[in-house]
Design a protein around this motif. Structure first.
Motif, PDB file in Angstrom:
ATOM      1  N   ALA A 232       0.827  -1.203   0.000  1.00  0.00           N
ATOM      2  CA  ALA A 232       0.000   0.000   0.000  1.00  0.00           C
ATOM      3  C   ALA A 232       0.860   1.251   0.000  1.00  0.00           C
ATOM      4  CB  ALA A 232      -0.922  -0.013   1.221  1.00  0.00           C
ATOM      5  N   ALA A 233       1.998   1.214   0.700  1.00  0.00           N
ATOM      6  CA  ALA A 233       2.890   2.376   0.722  1.00  0.00           C
ATOM      7  C   ALA A 233       3.479   2.636  -0.661  1.00  0.00           C
ATOM      8  CB  ALA A 233       4.001   2.159   1.753  1.00  0.00           C
ATOM      9  N   ILE A 234       3.897   1.587  -1.354  1.00  0.00           N
ATOM     10  CA  ILE A 234       4.440   1.736  -2.705  1.00  0.00           C
ATOM     11  C   ILE A 234       3.371   2.292  -3.653  1.00  0.00           C
ATOM     12  CG2 ILE A 234       5.257   0.465  -4.730  1.00  0.00           C
ATOM     13  CD1 ILE A 234       7.433   0.847  -2.693  1.00  0.00           C
ATOM     14  N   LEU A 259       9.149  -1.772 -10.432  1.00  0.00           N
ATOM     15  CA  LEU A 259       8.399  -2.212  -9.265  1.00  0.00           C
ATOM     16  C   LEU A 259       6.906  -2.078  -9.547  1.00  0.00           C
ATOM     17  CD1 LEU A 259       9.439  -3.219  -6.513  1.00  0.00           C
ATOM     18  CD2 LEU A 259       9.043  -0.928  -5.607  1.00  0.00           C
ATOM     19  N   GLY A 260       6.131  -3.061  -9.106  1.00  0.00           N
ATOM     20  CA  GLY A 260       4.689  -3.027  -9.261  1.00  0.00           C
ATOM     21  C   GLY A 260       3.999  -3.505  -8.001  1.00  0.00           C
ATOM     22  N   VAL A 267       3.911  -6.754  -3.252  1.00  0.00           N
ATOM     23  CA  VAL A 267       4.948  -6.118  -4.064  1.00  0.00           C
ATOM     24  C   VAL A 267       5.431  -7.081  -5.133  1.00  0.00           C
ATOM     25  CG1 VAL A 267       7.300  -5.191  -4.027  1.00  0.00           C
ATOM     26  CG2 VAL A 267       5.685  -4.576  -2.229  1.00  0.00           C
ATOM     27  N   GLU A 268       5.652  -6.553  -6.324  1.00  0.00           N
ATOM     28  CA  GLU A 268       6.174  -7.349  -7.431  1.00  0.00           C
ATOM     29  C   GLU A 268       7.334  -6.597  -8.077  1.00  0.00           C
ATOM     30  OE1 GLU A 268       1.961  -9.402  -8.907  1.00  0.00           O
ATOM     31  OE2 GLU A 268       2.829  -7.729 -10.023  1.00  0.00           O
ATOM     32  N   MET A 269       8.335  -7.349  -8.533  1.00  0.00           N
ATOM     33  CA  MET A 269       9.464  -6.733  -9.237  1.00  0.00           C
ATOM     34  C   MET A 269       9.654  -7.428 -10.586  1.00  0.00           C
ATOM     35  SD  MET A 269      13.468  -6.270  -8.138  1.00  0.00           S
ATOM     36  CE  MET A 269      13.220  -4.733  -7.264  1.00  0.00           C
ATOM     37  N   ARG A 270       9.719  -6.612 -11.607  1.00  0.00           N
ATOM     38  CA  ARG A 270       9.959  -7.150 -12.953  1.00  0.00           C
ATOM     39  C   ARG A 270      11.393  -6.830 -13.355  1.00  0.00           C
ATOM     40  NH1 ARG A 270       6.923  -9.177 -16.911  1.00  0.00           N
ATOM     41  NH2 ARG A 270       4.983  -8.665 -15.804  1.00  0.00           N
ATOM     42  N   GLN A 271      12.142  -7.882 -13.693  1.00  0.00           N
ATOM     43  CA  GLN A 271      13.544  -7.740 -14.049  1.00  0.00           C
ATOM     44  C   GLN A 271      13.771  -8.128 -15.503  1.00  0.00           C
ATOM     45  OE1 GLN A 271      15.292 -10.246 -10.953  1.00  0.00           O
ATOM     46  NE2 GLN A 271      15.842  -8.430  -9.775  1.00  0.00           N
TER      47      GLN A 271
END
Length: 382
Positions: A232-234, A259-260, A267-271
């Motif tokens: 929620a903070a992101i 970042l998503g 939290v999700e991170m796409r690399q």
């Protein structure tokens, strides 16, 4: 902004006065007193929360938190000609905490209770409190004070003193029991500001950390102390905060990663090179910790004071430089104190004009500020 922090009689901090800046870096070897200084700041915040006595009890009580050395060192003790030994006590046992800011200052003096048969006879008592206008304590600048059970507030209109008809319990602070919208307005305002201080030393990244789980998402302008509302903070930063800086710092730290936030606020991170984003449960401890720190530092509604204790934990050395850049940017919007012994992080911050470096070291078991002239400070007397 808090310009000066004073601590007396707390663990190794026998008598320390520290000048603070917009971004203050506290460093030193293990055992030099960094953690004690951090805990002293938390105790000050606990005064505003009404739990100073409970917090001291959780640390083992007043007797276990007091300075354990002699009341003062003789010249022969300091030179080594005479072994360190106890001296005749001339002052009452006390633990003192205080700070001075651009507009108000506050100090509290805690001591031992009168001996009794009660099972709570070891609870510390608040002996003296004072709130004053300006950075330095002075009798003419005091607007509220407490000595024993008696309290008095200065009338805002006439400047005369108004005595309280009801005595205050030795466990209760004027910050919680004398703050109101009348003569206690300054107390009320200062208390709420202190309650807004943010401490980040428990950002969990273990397998069962709250930050790795799906969450209920609500508007979150300030990350919680344990990072449990990271998704929620992101998302709040992305919608109403500095989304561009968030994206840039993620790309800077993780080679172009983005970042998503998922449907359940995970939290999700796409690399680069991966066909799907990595969920928070799949991220390394260091990656997740950096995301938590970024969310704290990029808060859309930053606190007046943010304290980071050993933020370098779990981070790869390559992440310390982008973290330092993020801290410097965040210090443009709020006052930050960083407690760290990671030399690359300290060096990256210390070389900046906005940074105040505080180096601690031990001498005869006492924490002193290395290479710093003693700053002026005066404590309210009992």
């Amino acid at each position: 902004m808090i310009n000066r922090l004073a601590i007396s009689g707390y663990r190794s901090l026998r008598d320390v006065v520290i000048d603070l800046g917009g971004l203050t870096v506290v460093t030193g070897a293990n055992g030099s007193g960094k953690s004690s200084l951090y805990r002293a700041l938390r105790l000050l915040c606990d005064v505003a929360q009404g739990r100073i006595v409970a917090s001291l009890a959780a640390e083992g009580g007043l007797s276990s938190t007091l300075w354990a050395g002699p009341e003062k060192f003789s010249r022969d003790m300091k030179s080594g000609a005479q072994p360190v030994q106890g001296t005749l006590r001339t002052k009452p046992v006390s633990l003192k905490l205080g700070f001075g800011s651009e507009d108000y200052g506050y100090a509290i003096d805690l001591g031992l209770p009168v001996p009794s048969s009660s099972r709570f006879a070891s609870d510390p008592e608040i002996k003296v409190e004072a709130v004053w206008v300006g950075e330095m304590y002075g009798r003419a600048s005091v607007i509220a004070e407490r000595r024993g059970p008696g309290t008095r507030l200065r009338d805002r209109a006439s400047g005369t003193w108004r005595e309280s008809s009801a005595g205050l319990s030795p466990l209760d602070s004027i910050m919680t029991y004398r703050a109101d919208g009348g003569d206690g307005f300054e107390l009320l305002m200062l208390r709420e500001r202190m309650r807004g201080w943010r401490f980040y030393d428990d950002l969990r990244t273990d397998r069962d950390a709250p930050a790795r789980r799906a969450q209920i998402g609500t508007y979150t302008p300030v990350l919680s102390g344990d990072g449990s509302d990271i998704g929620a903070a992101i998302q709040t930063i992305r919608e109403v905060g500095d989304a561009r800086t968030l994206a840039a710092t993620m790309a800077d730290a993780f080679d172009g990663a983005t970042l998503g936030v998922g449907e359940q606020f995970e939290v999700e991170m796409r690399q680069y090179g991966l066909l799907r984003p990595l969920a928070a449960a799949e991220l390394s401890d260091g990656t997740l910790r950096y995301i938590l720190l970024a969310a704290a530092l990029l808060s859309p509604r930053p606190p007046e004071l943010m304290i980071l204790n050993e933020p370098e934990a779990s981070l790869h050395p390559d992440l310390l430089a982008p973290l330092a850049r993020l801290m410097l940017k965040a210090a443009e919007r709020c006052q930050i104190i960083v407690v760290s012994h990671a030399r690359p992080l300290v060096d990256a911050l210390a070389g900046q004009a906005a940074t105040t470096l505080v180096s601690l070291e031990k001498q005869l078991g006492e924490t002193i500020v290395d290479g710093s002239a003693a700053s002026g400070w005066a404590w309210p007397s009992r």
